[in-house]
Design an enzyme around this catalytic site. Structure first.
Site, PDB file in Angstrom:
ATOM      1  N   HIS A   1      19.909 -66.726  13.939  1.00 52.57           N
ATOM      2  CA  HIS A   1      20.827 -67.867  14.043  1.00 52.57           C
ATOM      3  C   HIS A   1      21.499 -67.906  15.417  1.00 52.57           C
ATOM      4  O   HIS A   1      22.712 -67.854  15.561  1.00 52.57           O
ATOM      5  CB  HIS A   1      21.893 -67.835  12.940  1.00 52.57           C
TER       6      HIS A   1
ATOM      7  N   ARG B   1      19.708 -75.563   8.703  1.00 58.42           N
ATOM      8  CA  ARG B   1      20.425 -74.543   7.944  1.00 58.42           C
ATOM      9  C   ARG B   1      19.428 -73.882   7.002  1.00 58.42           C
ATOM     10  O   ARG B   1      18.487 -74.518   6.522  1.00 58.42           O
ATOM     11  CB  ARG B   1      21.588 -75.151   7.154  1.00 58.42           C
TER      12      ARG B   1
END
Length: 310
Positions: free
Chosen positions: A274, A227
């Protein structure tokens, strides 16, 4: 409340793919944006949209009788704060493991073999043979030894690297030694490739900060498929801007990365939006998991990947 439990799906495609469900479950469409055709108070189980914005996810609170939330992601950071003690949370652990692992390996190889530079040279028609570090014989630190971490480990084996693995606690498993993440700084000076695949929580937020980055050797590459906030943004920007370190990342803080963000501008930064788990393998694997989940829920069981109980 009736004996038939209502389960919401974010897309009709997902409802159709999961197919007939047990008679004591009722499938409805709710994408967390548009009102469902059934009263919100009927929804007890909700499958969340994939990679929905935090603002959109907040709409899950509109279902007052929610008992189970199923994510389509492995990570569930922020979901406990959003859901609290109102509902159980099940994740899609395993669904994205292969895709995310291949992204991690791909990012490492692309950076270490100079693929971004080759793309820029191709655009200008510039024949520019250069010697790049390559992955073979590099010392690679794999931070995170869970399901995806294990898939990365397996894929690193053929590349003949010197692998150091780091987990929440020091231990030995069937593949050898696992160092504690707390000891990462003690090994930083030898780490040429740092691959991050830890969950985001209080202990991993800004795990990779300015102090740790400063201890990595010149020319080291940071690969983040965890993340964004696992890496301190200002610190990695400073190291990349100086040219001392390289970054190849699928996740960022903030996301989406603003168009004027400095990371876009540096040739030693490889930016992927992402996309780690988003391959054509995702949908059929998610459907396979959901088919098992609905059977478990219909039988009154928890289902797989329960990470938070209400």
């Amino acid at each position: 409340m009736s004996s038939q439990r209502t389960i919401s799906f974010p897309t009709q495609e997902l409802i159709d793919a999961v197919g007939p469900i047990p008679e004591n479950l009722k499938a409805v469409l709710w994408d967390l944006e548009n009102e469902p055709r059934t009263p919100l108070e009927d929804i007890e189980i909700a499958v969340l949209p994939y990679m929905a914005s935090p603002q959109r996810l907040k709409n899950i609170r509109q279902a007052p009788n929610l008992k189970i939330v199923q994510t389509q992601t492995t990570g569930y950071d922020g979901m406990v704060d959003l859901i609290g003690d109102r509902a159980d949370i099940n994740t899609a652990a395993g669904v994205h493991a292969a895709a995310t692992a291949e992204m991690a390996i791909g990012l490492a190889i692309a950076s270490l073999r100079g693929y971004p530079q080759a793309v820029r040279d191709q655009q200008s028609g510039h024949w520019n043979p250069l010697q790049w570090p390559g992955l073979a014989d590099r010392t690679v630190a794999l931070v995170g030894v869970g399901g995806i971490g294990e898939e990365i480990r397996k894929r690193l084996e053929p590349f003949e690297v010197n692998l150091l693995r780091f987990g929440s606690t020091a231990r030995t498993d069937e593949h050898g030694q696992v160092f504690a993440t707390a000891d990462l700084a003690a090994h930083a000076a030898e780490i040429e490739v740092l691959i991050l695949i830890v969950p985001l929580n209080d202990s991993t937020h800004h795990l990779v900060d300015a102090e740790l980055l400063a201890q990595l050797p010149d020319g080291a590459t940071v690969v983040n498929v965890a993340r964004g906030p696992v890496v301190q943004t200002e610190a990695i920007v400073a190291e990349v801007a100086s040219g001392r370190l390289n970054m190849a990342s699928d996740v960022f803080d903030p996301e989406p990365l603003p168009a004027d963000h400095p990371l876009w501008q540096h040739p030693n930064a490889l930016v992927i939006p992402h996309n780690g788990g988003n391959t054509k393998a995702f949908f059929p694997r998610m459907v396979k998991l959901l088919k098992k989940q609905v059977q478990s829920w219909a039988a009154g069981h928890d289902g797989e990947n329960l990470v938070h109980r209400s």
